[in-house]
Design an enzyme around this catalytic site. Structure first.
Site, PDB file in Angstrom:
ATOM      1  N   GLU A 129       0.833  -1.203   0.000  1.00  0.00           N
ATOM      2  CA  GLU A 129       0.000   0.000   0.000  1.00  0.00           C
ATOM      3  C   GLU A 129       0.870   1.256   0.000  1.00  0.00           C
ATOM      4  O   GLU A 129       1.787   1.395   0.815  1.00  0.00           O
ATOM      5  CB  GLU A 129      -0.915   0.015   1.230  1.00  0.00           C
ATOM      6  N   GLU A 181     -12.686   1.827   2.975  1.00  0.00           N
ATOM      7  CA  GLU A 181     -11.989   1.958   4.257  1.00  0.00           C
ATOM      8  C   GLU A 181     -12.414   3.262   4.921  1.00  0.00           C
ATOM      9  O   GLU A 181     -12.367   4.327   4.308  1.00  0.00           O
ATOM     10  CB  GLU A 181     -10.475   1.962   4.004  1.00  0.00           C
TER      11      GLU A 181
HETATM   12 MN    MN Z   1      -5.710   2.138   3.142  1.00  0.00          MN
END
Ligand code: MN
Length: 289
Positions: A146, A240
């Site tokens: 990420e 998220e």
């Molecule tokens: Mn994230």
């Protein structure tokens, strides 16, 4: 393409009762996939989670952020080894659950750094990711690194930075994981990183500029979803969002959640599912123009 939801939208832990809650709420909101945050893979109750998951029509992935005592790019070899052990333990959990994707900031402790990463620190992170990738390959698992913003790591903060890091890692089952919240801070726009990463993009987090309701902040979601459709992205897209209404105090502090932008998980989740699917559908119709 699977549309998923992060477990912390529903529950603050991955204890068996919370996993069951997250699974049922994720499905009720209309999602296909649950992303479980693996805080401590060695104490995770695999059998309980497997029982719940196998009883429901849902896919699962997992994410992890590294901590001070398990930092892959620490200068301290013991700390680097701890990070490697934690990743390998997590991959065992994912394999047992039948997950295909292990994502997040797997390569760094998430915190503000006071100096650039040293050459040695970067080499440590590359080595840890290579070891994890080789074990993940045996289990048929893809790793997504990420891309997070400058206040959370000093290794790389853009899609192009991630691609350069991936060239050093040099493993076919490791790709880029983009997150719109971080992109909004660091990138030139919301399309270029998707076009740059293209087929090396393996996972996506969708979050608003303030991590609240999608569409209530400054992220250019139109540009982002058009770019995803343009490159033919077909991996998972996971929503998220964090609120201290769900997330416990320690993690809330780490994520800098100083104010709550929602208190109703069901409403938030159903809205996000419809928002993401609607944007993708709209972008797909561009093929008819
Ligand atoms: Mn994230």
């Amino acid at each position: 393409m699977q549309i998923g939801c992060h477990g912390l939208v529903w529950a603050g832990t991955v204890e068996p009762d919370d996993v069951e809650k997250a699974v049922t709420k994720t499905l009720d909101a209309g999602f296909d996939l649950l992303e479980m945050p693996l805080f401590d893979p060695e104490s995770f109750d695999v059998d309980a989670a497997r029982a719940v998951l196998s009883a429901h029509p849902i896919a699962v992935s997992a994410s992890m952020g590294q901590t001070a005592d398990s930092d892959p790019h620490s200068e301290d070899p013991a700390c680097v080894q701890a990070a490697e052990r934690k990743l390998l333990a997590a991959i065992d959990v994912l394999e047992a659950l039948g997950a295909q994707y292990f994502v997040g900031a797997l390569y760094t402790e998430l915190r503000k750094y006071e100096q650039p990463a040293t050459r040695a620190a970067r080499a440590h992170a590359v080595g840890v990711v290579q070891t994890a990738a080789d074990r993940a390959a045996e289990a048929g698992i893809t790793l997504g690194l990420e891309v997070v913003n400058r206040y959370e790591t000093n290794l790389f903060n853009t899609g192009r930075g991630a691609l350069a890091f991936l060239d050093e890692v040099d493993r076919p089952n490791v790709g880029v994981h983009l997150d719109t919240y971080h992109m909004n801070i660091e990138e030139s726009d919301m399309a270029q990183p998707v076009l740059d990463c293209a087929d090396r993009l393996v996972y996506v987090h969708v979050g608003e500029s303030h991590r609240g309701y999608l569409g209530s902040g400054t992220v250019d979601f139109d540009g982002f979803f058009k770019a995803l459709v343009r490159v033919g992205y077909d991996g998972p897209i996971t929503f998220e969002s964090f609120s201290t209404a769900v997330v416990h105090d320690d993690l809330s502090r780490m994520l800098a959640i100083w104010r709550n932008l929602w208190d109703d998980s069901e409403d938030l989740g159903a809205h996000a599912n419809a928002f993401i699917r609607g944007r993708i559908r709209a972008a797909e119709t561009i093929a008819l123009h």
